[in-house]
Design an enzyme around this catalytic site. Structure first.
Site, PDB file in Angstrom:
ATOM      1  N   ASP A   1     -66.944  61.403  89.483  1.00 51.62           N
ATOM      2  CA  ASP A   1     -67.194  60.033  89.047  1.00 51.62           C
ATOM      3  C   ASP A   1     -68.362  59.472  89.861  1.00 51.62           C
ATOM      4  O   ASP A   1     -68.375  59.563  91.094  1.00 51.62           O
ATOM      5  CB  ASP A   1     -65.943  59.172  89.252  1.00 51.62           C
ATOM      6  CG  ASP A   1     -66.073  57.819  88.569  1.00 51.62           C
ATOM      7  OD1 ASP A   1     -65.712  57.728  87.388  1.00 51.62           O
ATOM      8  OD2 ASP A   1     -66.551  56.874  89.235  1.00 51.62           O
TER       9      ASP A   1
ATOM     10  N   ASN B   1     -76.127  49.960  86.545  1.00 45.90           N
ATOM     11  CA  ASN B   1     -76.323  49.359  85.215  1.00 45.90           C
ATOM     12  C   ASN B   1     -76.709  47.893  85.324  1.00 45.90           C
ATOM     13  O   ASN B   1     -77.622  47.418  84.633  1.00 45.90           O
ATOM     14  CB  ASN B   1     -75.053  49.501  84.379  1.00 45.90           C
ATOM     15  CG  ASN B   1     -75.001  50.809  83.625  1.00 45.90           C
ATOM     16  OD1 ASN B   1     -76.028  51.436  83.370  1.00 45.90           O
ATOM     17  ND2 ASN B   1     -73.808  51.237  83.244  1.00 45.90           N
TER      18      ASN B   1
ATOM     19  N   HIS C   1     -79.029  49.442  81.345  1.00 48.75           N
ATOM     20  CA  HIS C   1     -78.321  50.600  80.793  1.00 48.75           C
ATOM     21  C   HIS C   1     -79.221  51.811  80.569  1.00 48.75           C
ATOM     22  O   HIS C   1     -78.755  52.948  80.745  1.00 48.75           O
ATOM     23  CB  HIS C   1     -77.606  50.205  79.502  1.00 48.75           C
ATOM     24  CG  HIS C   1     -76.413  49.324  79.750  1.00 48.75           C
ATOM     25  ND1 HIS C   1     -75.199  49.827  80.187  1.00 48.75           N
ATOM     26  CD2 HIS C   1     -76.251  47.980  79.651  1.00 48.75           C
ATOM     27  CE1 HIS C   1     -74.350  48.826  80.344  1.00 48.75           C
ATOM     28  NE2 HIS C   1     -74.956  47.692  80.021  1.00 48.75           N
TER      29      HIS C   1
ATOM     30  N   ASP D   1     -78.240  55.490  81.824  1.00 52.42           N
ATOM     31  CA  ASP D   1     -78.255  56.702  80.998  1.00 52.42           C
ATOM     32  C   ASP D   1     -79.087  57.797  81.655  1.00 52.42           C
ATOM     33  O   ASP D   1     -78.721  58.984  81.619  1.00 52.42           O
ATOM     34  CB  ASP D   1     -78.814  56.399  79.605  1.00 52.42           C
ATOM     35  CG  ASP D   1     -77.863  55.577  78.751  1.00 52.42           C
ATOM     36  OD1 ASP D   1     -76.681  55.448  79.138  1.00 52.42           O
ATOM     37  OD2 ASP D   1     -78.293  55.085  77.688  1.00 52.42           O
TER      38      ASP D   1
ATOM     39  N   GLU E   1     -69.203  57.263  83.163  1.00 51.70           N
ATOM     40  CA  GLU E   1     -69.807  57.884  84.343  1.00 51.70           C
ATOM     41  C   GLU E   1     -68.937  59.001  84.903  1.00 51.70           C
ATOM     42  O   GLU E   1     -69.091  59.415  86.054  1.00 51.70           O
ATOM     43  CB  GLU E   1     -70.040  56.827  85.435  1.00 51.70           C
ATOM     44  CG  GLU E   1     -68.791  56.241  86.045  1.00 51.70           C
ATOM     45  CD  GLU E   1     -68.282  54.996  85.325  1.00 51.70           C
ATOM     46  OE1 GLU E   1     -67.664  54.153  85.983  1.00 51.70           O
ATOM     47  OE2 GLU E   1     -68.508  54.875  84.094  1.00 51.70           O
TER      48      GLU E   1
END
Length: 300
Positions: free
Chosen positions: A172, A180, A185, A189, A215
């Protein structure tokens, strides 16, 4: 009647219990099929490699024993069949659906089957493409949760019979929401893609790295001990920490992951068990300071 049989769009073979081609009808479209008329009166073993001939003969006899229609799929190329002209028909191997039906009357003194062979290559390729799409994460191109769970369940089924060693790693990204929120975003990504590429390149070809969603990632490791799984997890943790990610000109925030490790054992032989224990270990890694690896408690 002969004209009607010759006009059948798909080839039909009459095959005897001993594996002899007694008759062949239809399949005249050379865009889809080769001319198999030359096979009449030959045995499967005269024209096919022994292993392929064994398979066809086994299917013939299984159909006769079941005394009912059976449907099989198989792949065959003109180059596999002696006497067939490869230049007059599809160049690539053909995916066939065989519909095999017992005949009520003897053929040349033998029991026999009617084998209808349909070219399903296009359908099969479409099914394979759809399957790959359904098992692939759209953002990263790596396997998704569906593919990972299928691989894990398959591995655990083998574990029950062969006592193979399997480990599951849950990864994680630490403080991903901050990335973010601060950089947007698209930047998030980009981080996900960079981590996927870096980790995917650091595991063995047989092992599986997947994105579970958001994530979170996972890795299935095969033929591995708990100590070795921890070593792999630590290697992945360091790999991520070394990823250089430029969120904005002049800004290269450090990205780290926390990892929970679970290894299959006598009390952990279902995918649910491995997932829940790896998730518990991941939670400890998160609450214990992040950027660390934790092994599920009862694997020590």
């Amino acid at each position: 009647m002969e004209e009607a049989l010759a006009a059948l769009p798909d080839p039909v073979f009459v095959l005897t219990e001993s594996g002899r081609y007694a008759a062949i009808f239809g399949g005249q479209d050379r865009d889809h099929y080769h001319d198999g008329s030359c096979l009449v009166d030959f045995s499967l073993y005269d024209v096919l490699p022994p292993a392929r001939a064994d398979w066809f003969l086994a299917e013939i006899r299984a159909t006769l024993a079941a005394d009912c229609l059976r449907i099989v799929e198989y792949e065959l190329a003109a180059a596999d069949v002696a006497g067939v002209d490869p230049s007059e028909g599809p160049a690539a191997p053909i995916r066939f659906e065989g519909r095999v039906q017992p005949l009520r009357s003897l053929v040349n003194g033998e029991r026999a089957v009617l084998w209808l062979a349909s070219n399903i290559t296009s359908r099969h390729e479409m099914e394979q493409r759809l399957r790959r799409l359904s098992e692939t994460d759209e953002l990263t191109g790596f396997p998704n949760r569906r593919r990972l769970m299928a691989a894990l369940n398959e591995a655990l089924a083998q574990y029950e019979t062969h006592d193979s060693r399997i480990a599951l790693l849950l990864l994680d990204i630490d403080h991903f929401k901050t990335i973010n929120d601060r950089y947007g975003h698209p930047a998030g990504d980009a981080v996900i893609c960079a981590i996927s590429s870096a980790c995917g390149a650091r595991i063995k070809r047989r092992d599986l790295f997947a994105r579970l969603g958001g994530e979170e990632f996972a890795t299935v490791l095969y033929d591995i001990t708990a100590v070795q799984a921890l070593t792999v997890a630590e290697r992945l943790r360091k790999t991520v920490a070394e990823v250089c990610f430029e969120a904005k000109p002049g800004e290269t925030p450090g990205v780290t992951v926390s990892i929970g490790v679970s290894v299959a054992g006598p009390n952990r032989r279902r995918s649910h068990d491995l997932l829940s224990q790896a998730d518990a270990a991941l939670y400890i890694a998160k609450t214990g300071g992040r950027n660390r690896v934790v092994l599920a408690e009862d694997c020590h």
